[in-house]
Design an enzyme around this catalytic site. Sequence first.
Site, PDB file in Angstrom:
ATOM      1  N   GLU A   1      -5.518   4.233   5.973  1.00 45.11           N
ATOM      2  CA  GLU A   1      -6.274   5.242   6.892  1.00 45.11           C
ATOM      3  C   GLU A   1      -5.411   6.532   6.854  1.00 45.11           C
ATOM      4  OE1 GLU A   1      -5.705   3.700  10.897  1.00 45.11           O
ATOM      5  OE2 GLU A   1      -3.734   4.855  10.988  1.00 45.11           O
TER       6      GLU A   1
ATOM      7  N   SER B   1      -3.924   0.772  12.198  1.00 41.98           N
ATOM      8  CA  SER B   1      -3.691   0.204  10.910  1.00 41.98           C
ATOM      9  C   SER B   1      -3.393  -1.132  11.107  1.00 41.98           C
ATOM     10  CB  SER B   1      -2.816   1.280  10.062  1.00 41.98           C
ATOM     11  OG  SER B   1      -1.505   0.533  10.299  1.00 41.98           O
TER      12      SER B   1
ATOM     13  N   GLY C   1      -2.629   4.782  18.813  1.00 41.18           N
ATOM     14  CA  GLY C   1      -1.777   5.373  17.744  1.00 41.18           C
ATOM     15  C   GLY C   1      -2.149   5.399  16.414  1.00 41.18           C
ATOM     16  N   CYS C   2      -1.421   6.025  15.459  1.00 42.35           N
ATOM     17  CA  CYS C   2      -1.905   5.868  14.109  1.00 42.35           C
ATOM     18  C   CYS C   2      -1.480   4.583  13.587  1.00 42.35           C
ATOM     19  CB  CYS C   2      -1.434   6.832  13.282  1.00 42.35           C
ATOM     20  SG  CYS C   2       0.571   7.215  13.606  1.00 42.35           S
ATOM     21  N   TYR C   3       0.013   3.965  13.692  1.00 46.86           N
ATOM     22  CA  TYR C   3       0.232   2.858  13.238  1.00 46.86           C
ATOM     23  C   TYR C   3      -0.777   1.660  13.921  1.00 46.86           C
ATOM     24  CZ  TYR C   3       4.599   4.606  11.208  1.00 46.86           C
ATOM     25  OH  TYR C   3       5.365   5.388  10.397  1.00 46.86           O
TER      26      TYR C   3
END
Lengths: 365, 365, 365, 365
Positions: free
Chosen positions: A337, A178, A173-175
């Site tokens: 990001e 990061s 996932g995006c979180y």
Amino acid sequence: MQSFVAIAARRNTHCAVKNTEKTKVAVVGASGYTGEELVRLLLRHPGAELAAITSRQFAGKTLAEIFPRLAHHATAKALRFTDVKPAQLAELADVIFLALPHGVAVEFAGPLLEAGAKVIDLSADFRIKKAEMYQEFYAHAHAAPDLLSKAVYGLPEIHRTEICEARLVACPGCYPTSILLPAIPLLRERLVESDSIIANSLSGVSGAGRKAELDYLFVECNESVRPYGVPRHRHLAEIEQELSVAAGGAVMIQFTPHLIPVNRGILTTLYFAPTVIGKDPKRIGAAFRASYAKETFVRLLEEKTLPDTKNVVGSNFIEIAWRLDPRTGRLIVMSAEDNLLKGASGQAIQCFNILCGFKETAGLL
Amino acid sequence: MQSFVAIAARRNTHCAVKNTEKTKVAVVGASGYTGEELVRLLLRHPGAELAAITSRQFAGKTLAEIFPRLAHHATAKALRFTDVKPAQLAELADVIFLALPHGVAVEFAGPLLEAGAKVIDLSADFRIKKAEMYQEFYAHAHAAPDLLSKAVYGLPEIHRTEICEARLVACPGCYPTSILLPAIPLLRERLVESDSIIANSLSGVSGAGRKAELDYLFVECNESVRPYGVPRHRHLAEIEQELSVAAGGAVMIQFTPHLIPVNRGILTTLYFAPTVIGKDPKRIGAAFRASYAKETFVRLLEEKTLPDTKNVVGSNFIEIAWRLDPRTGRLIVMSAEDNLLKGASGQAIQCFNILCGFKETAGLL
Amino acid sequence: MQSFVAIAARRNTHCAVKNTEKTKVAVVGASGYTGEELVRLLLRHPGAELAAITSRQFAGKTLAEIFPRLAHHATAKALRFTDVKPAQLAELADVIFLALPHGVAVEFAGPLLEAGAKVIDLSADFRIKKAEMYQEFYAHAHAAPDLLSKAVYGLPEIHRTEICEARLVACPGCYPTSILLPAIPLLRERLVESDSIIANSLSGVSGAGRKAELDYLFVECNESVRPYGVPRHRHLAEIEQELSVAAGGAVMIQFTPHLIPVNRGILTTLYFAPTVIGKDPKRIGAAFRASYAKETFVRLLEEKTLPDTKNVVGSNFIEIAWRLDPRTGRLIVMSAEDNLLKGASGQAIQCFNILCGFKETAGLL
Amino acid sequence: MQSFVAIAARRNTHCAVKNTEKTKVAVVGASGYTGEELVRLLLRHPGAELAAITSRQFAGKTLAEIFPRLAHHATAKALRFTDVKPAQLAELADVIFLALPHGVAVEFAGPLLEAGAKVIDLSADFRIKKAEMYQEFYAHAHAAPDLLSKAVYGLPEIHRTEICEARLVACPGCYPTSILLPAIPLLRERLVESDSIIANSLSGVSGAGRKAELDYLFVECNESVRPYGVPRHRHLAEIEQELSVAAGGAVMIQFTPHLIPVNRGILTTLYFAPTVIGKDPKRIGAAFRASYAKETFVRLLEEKTLPDTKNVVGSNFIEIAWRLDPRTGRLIVMSAEDNLLKGASGQAIQCFNILCGFKETAGLL
């Protein structure tokens, strides 16, 4: 950690080298934001031939009609959305990207794998290794628990070797991206206390997907900032799974996502209590450099500047900076990001490149 | 045009002066953006008592629960949304604001008027005088054509005297207000050719209402500008109706609305060919001053500055500036207003004040 | 005005009750964002008469010329910016607001106090009690150290009684307000470990002031999020000073400010380790209610919702919510405020109201 | 490179075919928004070698330090800004891009041309053919009037053949491109009255350049829309010059620029009175297709959709749509482009490609 050269060498050893023919790919669920980005990247990828795109909603329309910004591509003018079954898809393409909602991807992956395709899944369906953990965070039993062990977590900087041999890649996932890239080197080297981690994340609105919901209307998001999903966000499951591997023991973190009025970008600020050896700033810098100095897509800012999402939006890069606070003794690490690229579709292409034996940066620079 | 004093005097003659008791009001459809603004303005209005608010969706909830920004008002904590019938509403309140979608308001107005209430409608349902014109632009027959002649077009600077005696006020749309106030003085004084009018309007996204549609998602509107409804927008019907009255003959205009990424605000740029007498800049300025010098909510910028929506957002003001281009001979007039206030709810309160004999600025400064 | 006075008398029996005459006020440095907000609030304040405004840059211009959104006020049309000396100012007004840059306010305060005026300072110049602490964080000696002990920290919910008798009020910064109001009740009641506090703050761009610097250009801020001033921001001095008072011992916190693309608003997310008694959620709620249940401008969200800056922007309210995380045991507290209102000019008016014996909400609702 | 050469040869038989060596280029004034975009595009251009970049302000710094988003390029890490004289520059590079403010570029162009370099100028200094017209709009005499006749107006879709042989290319401004491409085919074919043209343009804030001015601060632009430069903007000079050529006679237009809160993008809405033959919608469509059907970077939307800046931002495309209004008889034409790309640096690269015999899309798709 081995150098990039060593890893690349291993890849060449382990992976069958592709011939010069293009790899046929398909994108399932290509009408959302991550699907659109995937299609955009694949259209300009030197080694990919976009053979099929699916969307129930847009079946029959061309890519050019639905995504005007791609309308100059010959393929976009010709290629139409279809609504075909997994078995048919596996005949059309060798690698299938799933850009589907959570819970739907799982229905496609099994049939596609059985039909011989490789699958790169952008949903959360195959990111968790243990079915019980999945159930705990997603509140229902996993629909294909036997596939979980076959899936590889698609974070190339951490799992490159496994990705190269995978048939099912579960893109992070995006979180999680990061948080994991900044935290893993510190946990691996025992530079931070594993129970001290706080991740405060700020996400652009595209992270919510292309969904017609009041909460994501322009007027509701613009001139607004808000936390959500406090204190327990589903992404915690995959984050803690991966951090635990790095730490060699169970890790539990604090994570607070916030919605901010930008289209794209995630800025995560992490707080750690350093261990005794982690209080030495040289050790921190050395750990990051050892892990990432040869990673194209990780930009270590060191003492110069701080991350800013505008420096990474539109690219597959992640910026990482860190500061040891001499007053409090805490370590602060910040990352930036593009949530749709390094946090989703860019990373999926990076995995695709590894999987197919292309140069890892192909189509991404 | 008579001076404001004369008009005010007429109002005092024609209108029954209210006693010091508060006027009971209700807002039907209070869950949208204009409904929320109406409620906010009424809660702080010295002469209004908010007696009822309706919403099918939120029935049973308090105002404070649905609109957190109003949560400090005692009334907001106590007052609950209901889903009552028009007849009941008329028992609860003397003046009813309708903040309903087009085509729905018409169902409420008749019963409310029959039950003795006064109605201030913010929809397009009663703005057109002729049923045929309504049908032409709205593509279906009007549901209560007999009421059209009873409705007063609620643009106070133009129809103040009629509003003061009205029982049904049809508040102008946001685009029409931004076009009519700049254009009417010029047409009345024959300073511009009536077939030369081009109105180029830019609107904030709240103009689309609180609707869960993909087109109005943050990501679809942010970093985007786009025209829409070209060449024929429904608001043309009321705009041309009112301009024709001012010109004393049929007026047809060119109107192009655009969506821009701000929450609130409309900026309209108008282009006119001046008549022979309109080529004299003094005549232009004099016409505007004659119409608006004593109007509290019209801010004539004259030679000093140009309109900017940020100077009017959050207020009931409209800014107007003009320039005669010595090269081309054209007259350019620009206006800026808050689409939810002077373009909707603020203007509705202004009408309410006139209707009830309050000071016209009550609750608006 | 009678009711204001009565309420003030009831709350602060030791405060001199004001008569019903208006208080003459002046704003020094009225051309910045906080200055403009002060002027806007004072123009509509029932008990204030704006007698003078100063600005070197705009001397001779009227308020209406410089701030078009205020142009409808009679006072704004008449009142001109001047560049007078402190002694003259003290003749024109009884209460002087200083909206000056850090380091400049200190030059005005002494002469104004000597001339008999009361001073409400919005800069950082008088917020620190100890000259050494000032020097440590601001890197130069304080120019009037004897005044530091006379200044009262203008956070009404915490220092109301002192403000009521003050002659020099040092209004808190925007970040400090967003951190102190959530943290002080918890420290006072010993519900959190005083060395565990992490404050992650997100601020709108107006917090940087109206300064022509590249970093604050639209293009540099829009579609961008970035931390700054890591790890040591000057506001830490006043934050830790006030938290230490609440805790009854030295408190040191971690604080990371970030810039986000909104005009106004601060969202702060605080992380605490609860003490043994702080692990009881009822104690947390009780502490907040004990401190703020009767405070008009503090909105406790409890279990219902989470803060959102859009609910407080344009108002003097601060929203506070909290969650005990059952997994990690940490306490997360979130606050939202308008940085220019509760974080600056609104709070200054709140102090002014207390100082002058007006109702505390006068001009603020 | 062979295929580029072949295609260029086919299209422009009279152009010298380039060899396969890379062309050395320099960018003068690379620190602004257009300079940054030029550098970004040149770094990824297959036929360009970025040999020098200049900036007084950043002399000695590397590209990577100043533009973090480019930091991954090997060239960006190595190449430093210099402050060299034109003569030296001409030794370092064969083609020099000038991304300098108006009035400064003129000082560089002469010496560079004399030293044998080719010059692509992005300023307004060489766009006007007649020195008197320059003086009229720019209010001072041109510093090198003899060069004006040597400069080619760098709008490839209109002046491709001349660009291919030019030594000094004057790239069009962002507004002119958005107006000229839609209007020229109509004027050439006598489909519109040449005295009827009104252009209403909306520009993102990057159009103002990277300048530390109050007007372009985030807070001044966000939640704001405003016209400016009414009624006479300097860009009118080049717009009318080029339109007059197309029309075969003097053309004067109405042009109103507006500032809207987006980083990038121009949306222009044009209003025309069609001539008798222009009233036939087929003629309009045919004219656009005749001019642009084979132009890669012009996207004709015809009857399907309307332009939206978000479809072109980040690309060198311009979208054009048109509607004949059956009510008013007017023709409305709308265009959308990225002001920094098709409106500036992208177009400059397009000219560079033509000039050097590369494929016209090299580095731009």
